[in-house]
Design an enzyme around this catalytic site. Structure first.
Site, PDB file in Angstrom:
ATOM      1  N   THR A  57       0.833  -1.196   0.000  1.00  0.00           N
ATOM      2  CA  THR A  57       0.000   0.000   0.000  1.00  0.00           C
ATOM      3  C   THR A  57       0.865   1.242   0.000  1.00  0.00           C
ATOM      4  O   THR A  57       2.024   1.218   0.392  1.00  0.00           O
ATOM      5  CB  THR A  57      -0.930   0.038   1.231  1.00  0.00           C
ATOM      6  OG1 THR A  57      -0.140   0.313   2.383  1.00  0.00           O
ATOM      7  CG2 THR A  57      -1.660  -1.274   1.413  1.00  0.00           C
ATOM      8  N   SER A 109       0.507   3.682   1.922  1.00  0.00           N
ATOM      9  CA  SER A 109       0.603   4.269   3.257  1.00  0.00           C
ATOM     10  C   SER A 109       1.562   3.541   4.176  1.00  0.00           C
ATOM     11  O   SER A 109       2.217   4.150   5.009  1.00  0.00           O
ATOM     12  CB  SER A 109      -0.787   4.286   3.916  1.00  0.00           C
ATOM     13  OG  SER A 109      -1.300   2.967   4.019  1.00  0.00           O
ATOM     14  N   CYS A 110       1.675   2.221   4.058  1.00  0.00           N
ATOM     15  CA  CYS A 110       2.397   1.503   5.092  1.00  0.00           C
ATOM     16  C   CYS A 110       3.558   0.677   4.581  1.00  0.00           C
ATOM     17  O   CYS A 110       4.217   0.004   5.355  1.00  0.00           O
ATOM     18  CB  CYS A 110       1.454   0.596   5.873  1.00  0.00           C
ATOM     19  SG  CYS A 110       0.688  -0.693   4.879  1.00  0.00           S
ATOM     20  N   GLY A 111       3.826   0.660   3.309  1.00  0.00           N
ATOM     21  CA  GLY A 111       4.989  -0.070   2.830  1.00  0.00           C
ATOM     22  C   GLY A 111       4.755  -1.550   2.737  1.00  0.00           C
ATOM     23  O   GLY A 111       3.655  -2.005   2.439  1.00  0.00           O
ATOM     24  N   CYS A 160       3.770  -4.292   4.128  1.00  0.00           N
ATOM     25  CA  CYS A 160       3.077  -4.750   5.317  1.00  0.00           C
ATOM     26  C   CYS A 160       3.079  -6.269   5.450  1.00  0.00           C
ATOM     27  O   CYS A 160       2.910  -6.800   6.524  1.00  0.00           O
ATOM     28  CB  CYS A 160       1.629  -4.252   5.303  1.00  0.00           C
ATOM     29  SG  CYS A 160       1.485  -2.475   5.181  1.00  0.00           S
TER      30      CYS A 160
END
Length: 288
Positions: free
Chosen positions: A112, A114-116, A118
């Site tokens: 994503t 936003s979070c790399g 994951c």
């Protein structure tokens, strides 16, 4: 080619009334990265500098270390409603003798914006062995130079000016000169684009440089800096505990809450040149 901004109709509400008007948004689209025709991962990104993003990701994963290891890179045909190319699939051909990514890197999930990454199963899985060490890098920077970096980064953000919705990563030399800037909805993507640009132009490792990011400093961003041989990472917001731990382990200088003349140096304090004596607690810890 895919656009990095799109227009959408919005209802704007203000104290003096409401109206409908077009608004410019940062584009976000999936991009699949393939190596030798084999799918590796999918990331949500802002279109633009896609080849830099793809090879920068492989640097961060320890697959690539120099431009000579890339035999070719291209967009793959992707079906669109009009039968054209979506420019959302990038395939990298490795040079002869370069080991392909380990099977453990293949992911059936997406990264994503936003979070790399994951989906990585454990901390050990992301402690990738770096090709270069940053601990012995002789870089020294003045606090005043660091203080000037956020404004320089912001002033160079072309797409942010029209959308207000993008992260940025900028690579600065020891004199505070901006050498490369990339924008993306994902801060990790922006860093990969900076690293990928350096690989494609034959500038790795990025010794004697400072990486400035517009958001917080996560574990993954510290890892990416170390993998590219960058000795210092500065962020306008907070680092995570794991980011500080990894920075201390690898000898990277990590600066957070860089706002105006104020900043916190979490690791690698010897690279931040200061006048006067160290505080008492630090003199005691260092034997000064």
């Amino acid at each position: 080619m895919a656009r990095n901004t799109v227009r959408r109709r919005v209802l704007r509400i203000r104290d003096d009334g409401t109206d409908y008007r077009p608004d410019t948004l940062a584009a976000e689209e999936p991009m699949e990265i393939r190596v030798g025709g084999r799918p590796l991962t999918v990331t949500m990104r802002t279109p633009g500098d896609d080849f830099d993003l793809a090879v920068g990701f492989l640097v961060s994963e320890g697959v690539l270390h120099s431009a000579a290891e890339v035999a070719g890179i291209r967009y793959c045909a992707g079906a669109t409603s009009d039968g054209g190319n979506s420019y959302n699939v990038v395939d990298i051909t490795l040079a002869r003798g370069v080991r392909p990514p380990d099977a453990s890197l293949e992911r059936n999930f997406y990264t994503t914006s936003s979070c790399g990454l994951c989906g990585k199963a454990s901390l050990d899985a992301v402690r990738t062995t770096a090709a270069w060490t940053v601990a012995e890098d002789p870089l020294r920077v003045r606090p005043a130079l660091l203080s000037a970096l956020p404004e320089q980064l912001r002033a160079a953000q072309r797409v942010f000016d029209s959308t207000g919705g993008l992260h940025a990563a900028g690579l600065f030399d020891p004199d505070g000169v901006l050498r490369c800037l990339r924008e993306d909805v994902g801060r990790h993507n922006a860093v990969d684009k900076v690293i990928g640009d350096a690989l494609r132009s034959g500038r790795l490792p990025l010794r004697g440089s400072v990486l400035m990011v517009s958001g917080r400093a996560s574990f993954e961003l510290v890892q990416k800096a170390v993998m590219a041989g960058i000795p210092a990472l500065a962020a306008v917001s907070a680092p995570s505990s794991l980011a500080v731990d990894l920075a201390n382990e690898t000898g990277l200088t990590l600066v957070g809450f860089l706002r105006g003349s104020s900043m916190n140096v979490y690791s690698g304090v010897e690279r931040v040149q200061r006048s006067g004596r160290l505080p008492v607690a630090e003199r005691t810890a260092t034997g000064g």
